[in-house]
Design a protein around this motif. Structure first.
Motif, PDB file in Angstrom:
ATOM      1  N   ASP A  19      38.024  58.856  37.185  1.00  0.00           N
ATOM      2  CA  ASP A  19      37.260  58.228  38.271  1.00  0.00           C
ATOM      3  C   ASP A  19      37.729  56.791  38.476  1.00  0.00           C
ATOM      4  O   ASP A  19      38.230  56.140  37.553  1.00  0.00           O
ATOM      5  N   GLN A  20      37.544  56.292  39.683  1.00  0.00           N
ATOM      6  CA  GLN A  20      37.985  54.935  40.011  1.00  0.00           C
ATOM      7  C   GLN A  20      36.826  53.952  39.943  1.00  0.00           C
ATOM      8  O   GLN A  20      35.677  54.290  40.227  1.00  0.00           O
ATOM      9  N   THR A  61      36.089  49.644  41.041  1.00  0.00           N
ATOM     10  CA  THR A  61      36.622  48.514  41.793  1.00  0.00           C
ATOM     11  C   THR A  61      36.429  47.245  40.988  1.00  0.00           C
ATOM     12  O   THR A  61      35.331  46.974  40.483  1.00  0.00           O
ATOM     13  N   GLY A  68      33.276  53.151  41.455  1.00  0.00           N
ATOM     14  CA  GLY A  68      33.753  53.802  42.674  1.00  0.00           C
ATOM     15  C   GLY A  68      33.543  52.943  43.901  1.00  0.00           C
ATOM     16  O   GLY A  68      33.740  51.737  43.890  1.00  0.00           O
TER      17      GLY A  68
END
Length: 349
Positions: free
Chosen positions: A39-40, A42, A56
């Motif tokens: 998962d990303q 920021t 996210g």
């Protein structure tokens, strides 16, 4: 009052490969955000050189976790209301209200639910039983920026003054009562804006999503919110004073009060325009214009003293004083705008 929130912890920077640095994320946070491998997140740099990590593309403002209020059996409704509002302003996302002993009293539960309904924008009760109440605050309203919420406050406050003077002109108790009830709406927006400003001061991302430019703006907006709130309060006071008048007033006196009220409403609206347009020159004119209210006040009081049909003299004077206070607060708002836009007055040599 207990706060459920993870404290700061120290972590070492790891070196991986030839040019990569790694920092592990707290396991509890990863689970709370429901993140998995791949998962990303920021990462953005803040104005104080710190880093903000957001899960996210989540647009929800980063709240301060959960808080628990333990209510004593004999705790007053006012005390409970103030605790809930304080935690809302501090930025907590979830507030649990429970009895310190036994169960919550029905009056205590009703106080919490009324507080949510009447005072707190973006808040809902997600659990309600005799064992306790859980309040969840929806932390992000992109369409309701600080500026938009403040504009709404200005509009409501002006409308309240117009309705109050209509009530005076027509001696209409229903209109006056409507003004008094509307004051709650201004208070709701006031608390919402204060909450957003408190969070914006601490977080650059919240600052941007709130529609603000710099943390310095937050102080100016906080002062303006208080002034607008007080303008609405004085409109409500005027309406309450009108309800105390039991006989018709001299038309000459009413006409002068209407003239003063129109002046007050106009200069208050102008202060809002100067704020939202960031207009230094307009704010400067407002500060000068506000000084005219003193002469208008003296003229009205002189008219009242000369009138042979003076009823409710004390109440009429209070209405005049409350109207003058509106002008004063408009001047205060203009002075804040001057401070926020002072660079417009600087001539670069």
């Amino acid at each position: 009052l207990m706060i459920a929130q993870d404290g700061p912890e120290s972590r070492k920077i790891q070196f991986s490969g030839k040019s990569s640095y790694m920092l592990s994320l707290p396991k509890t946070w990863v689970k709370q955000m429901k993140l998995q491998r791949g998962d990303q997140v920021t990462v953005s740099r803040q104005t104080d050189a710190s880093l903000l990590v957001v899960a996210g593309n989540n647009s929800i403002f980063p709240g301060r976790g959960e808080a628990v209020i333990e209510v004593m059996p004999n705790e007053s409704e006012g005390s409970l209301l103030r605790k809930v509002i304080s935690l809302y302003l501090l930025g907590y996302g979830v507030i649990h209200v429970r009895a310190s002993k036994g169960r919550l009293m029905s009056t205590q539960r009703q106080t919490v639910k009324e507080t949510v309904r009447r005072h707190l924008i973006g808040t809902e009760v997600i659990a309600d039983s005799t064992d306790g109440i859980t309040i969840q605050i929806l932390l992000s309203f992109p369409e309701l920026s600080v500026e938009n919420a403040l504009k709404r406050m200005f509009l409501i406050a002006v409308s309240m003054h117009k309705d109050a003077i209509q009530a005076l002109n027509e001696m209409d108790a229903d209109v006056a009562n409507g003004v008094i009830k509307t004051d709650d709406e201004v208070d709701r927006f006031s608390l919402y804006v204060i909450r957003q400003l408190k969070m914006a001061v601490q977080n650059t991302r919240v600052l941007k999503e709130s529609g603000l430019t710099t943390p310095i703006d937050c102080l100016g907006y906080r002062l303006i919110v208080k002034s607008v709130e007080r303008v609405a309060d004085h409109a409500s006071l005027i309406a309450k004073e009108i309800l105390l008048i039991k006989s018709s007033l001299d038309k000459a006196i009413v006409d002068r009060i209407v003239e003063l009220s129109n002046f007050a409403q106009g200069i208050f609206e102008e202060s809002g325009f100067a704020l939202f347009r960031r207009d230094y020159a307009a704010a400067d004119r407002i500060v000068e214009k506000a000084k005219l209210a003193t002469t208008m006040q003296s003229d009205i009081l002189s008219t009242i003293e000369k009138s042979k049909r003076v009823h409710s003299y004390h109440t009429v004077r209070l209405i005049v004083d409350d109207t003058i206070r509106t002008v004063d607060y408009a001047g205060d708002i203009a002075e804040v705008v001057l401070n926020m836009t002072a660079e417009q007055a600087v001539v670069n040599g």
